[in-house]
Design a protein around this motif. Structure first.
Motif, PDB file in Angstrom:
ATOM      1  N   ARG A  22       0.849  -1.185   0.000  1.00  0.00           N
ATOM      2  CA  ARG A  22       0.000   0.000   0.000  1.00  0.00           C
ATOM      3  C   ARG A  22       0.887   1.238   0.000  1.00  0.00           C
ATOM      4  O   ARG A  22       1.677   1.443   0.926  1.00  0.00           O
ATOM      5  N   HIS A  23       0.755   2.053  -1.021  1.00  0.00           N
ATOM      6  CA  HIS A  23       1.567   3.245  -1.152  1.00  0.00           C
ATOM      7  C   HIS A  23       0.758   4.470  -0.727  1.00  0.00           C
ATOM      8  O   HIS A  23      -0.432   4.571  -1.018  1.00  0.00           O
ATOM      9  N   SER A  24       1.413   5.393  -0.041  1.00  0.00           N
ATOM     10  CA  SER A  24       0.795   6.662   0.339  1.00  0.00           C
ATOM     11  C   SER A  24       1.871   7.735   0.306  1.00  0.00           C
ATOM     12  O   SER A  24       3.048   7.454   0.051  1.00  0.00           O
ATOM     13  N   THR A  25       1.482   8.958   0.599  1.00  0.00           N
ATOM     14  CA  THR A  25       2.456  10.050   0.602  1.00  0.00           C
ATOM     15  C   THR A  25       3.510   9.868   1.682  1.00  0.00           C
ATOM     16  O   THR A  25       4.627  10.379   1.572  1.00  0.00           O
ATOM     17  N   SER A  26       3.173   9.128   2.736  1.00  0.00           N
ATOM     18  CA  SER A  26       4.126   8.926   3.829  1.00  0.00           C
ATOM     19  C   SER A  26       5.052   7.735   3.620  1.00  0.00           C
ATOM     20  O   SER A  26       6.029   7.569   4.354  1.00  0.00           O
ATOM     21  N   GLY A  27       4.760   6.887   2.640  1.00  0.00           N
ATOM     22  CA  GLY A  27       5.618   5.743   2.399  1.00  0.00           C
ATOM     23  C   GLY A  27       4.861   4.528   1.907  1.00  0.00           C
ATOM     24  O   GLY A  27       3.893   4.646   1.150  1.00  0.00           O
ATOM     25  N   MET A  28       5.254   3.354   2.385  1.00  0.00           N
ATOM     26  CA  MET A  28       4.712   2.100   1.886  1.00  0.00           C
ATOM     27  C   MET A  28       4.567   1.116   3.044  1.00  0.00           C
ATOM     28  O   MET A  28       5.406   1.072   3.944  1.00  0.00           O
ATOM     29  N   ARG A  29       3.485   0.353   3.016  1.00  0.00           N
ATOM     30  CA  ARG A  29       3.258  -0.706   3.998  1.00  0.00           C
ATOM     31  C   ARG A  29       2.926  -1.987   3.247  1.00  0.00           C
ATOM     32  O   ARG A  29       2.192  -1.952   2.261  1.00  0.00           O
ATOM     33  N   LEU A  30       3.470  -3.101   3.734  1.00  0.00           N
ATOM     34  CA  LEU A  30       3.084  -4.382   3.146  1.00  0.00           C
ATOM     35  C   LEU A  30       3.028  -5.443   4.229  1.00  0.00           C
ATOM     36  O   LEU A  30       3.672  -5.326   5.276  1.00  0.00           O
ATOM     37  N   ARG A  31       2.255  -6.469   3.959  1.00  0.00           N
ATOM     38  CA  ARG A  31       2.064  -7.550   4.923  1.00  0.00           C
ATOM     39  C   ARG A  31       2.905  -8.751   4.522  1.00  0.00           C
ATOM     40  O   ARG A  31       2.869  -9.186   3.366  1.00  0.00           O
TER      41      ARG A  31
END
Length: 220
Positions: A144-153
């Protein structure tokens, strides 16, 4: 075997695990290890890896060229009951499936041990394996990309450690979040850009047919 071939085999092993779905949701299936699930899938039918992104399927077929005496065919499949969506498949044929599976599992073990080991290791080999880990994750883990960075499971704790260590090898700070069965890794915006540049994988504005997972493009 050259180190480049070894890196391709390691990446093929990562993609194969990511593209092998457990059969149903049976408790016995959930207790199996990644490679037990792969072996079970191979026993029941000709091996098929299935991905949400076309670029993941294409990359898997490409790196499987490092395995001797293997042929790959790419295709598409419609799935879903209430909501139809499209997946991208790679069928693998080999004269000796057990030998191919053994090669991939051995390379997965060596690559993971190299990254997670405490001893000194060749920096080039470390980096190529770290790139393989993150390329696979960017293509298959629906980050998941956003302006603050990236998260993944991640699938499990070992996969989370492998991702975090690989990010460290590539000079990217990351933060792990665990609990309630969730294994999440967060990377800041600049770190996410650095990972995409290192792996030649970039997100696009397209989405998969189910509207959920972002599609990624592999530049290799």
């Amino acid at each position: 075997m050259s180190d480049e071939d070894g890196a391709d085999l390691f990446e093929a092993s990562l993609l194969l695990v990511a593209g092998t779905a457990p059969p149903g949701h049976a408790t016995a299936a959930r207790r199996r290890t990644d490679w037990q699930l792969v072996a079970a899938a191979w026993e029941e039918a000709p091996l098929r890896a299935e991905f949400e992104a076309a670029y993941a399927a294409a990359r898997f077929a490409e790196v499987m060229r490092a395995v001797p005496a293997v042929d790959c065919w790419t295709g598409r499949r419609e799935a879903g009951i209430r909501r139809r969506y499209e997946t991208f498949v790679v069928d693998v044929a080999a004269a000796d499936p057990g030998d191919v599976l053994g090669r991939l599992e051995d390379e997965w073990t060596r690559g993971a041990d190299l990254l997670l080991g405490d001893g000194a290791a060749d920096e080039t080999r470390l980096r190529t394996r770290a790139v393989a880990v993150w390329r696979c994750a960017l293509l298959t883990a629906a980050p998941r990309h956003s302006t603050s960075g990236m998260r993944l499971r991640a699938r499990d704790g070992r996969s989370l450690r492998l991702l975090a260590r690989s990010a460290q090898v590539l000079g990217v700070p990351s933060e792990a979040h665990t609990g309630r069965g969730r294994q999440i890794l967060s990377v800041g915006g600049r770190g996410a850009v650095k990972l995409r540049l290192a792996t030649h994988v970039t997100p696009t504005t397209e989405r998969s047919a189910d509207g959920e997972a972002p599609v990624a493009r592999c530049g290799n």
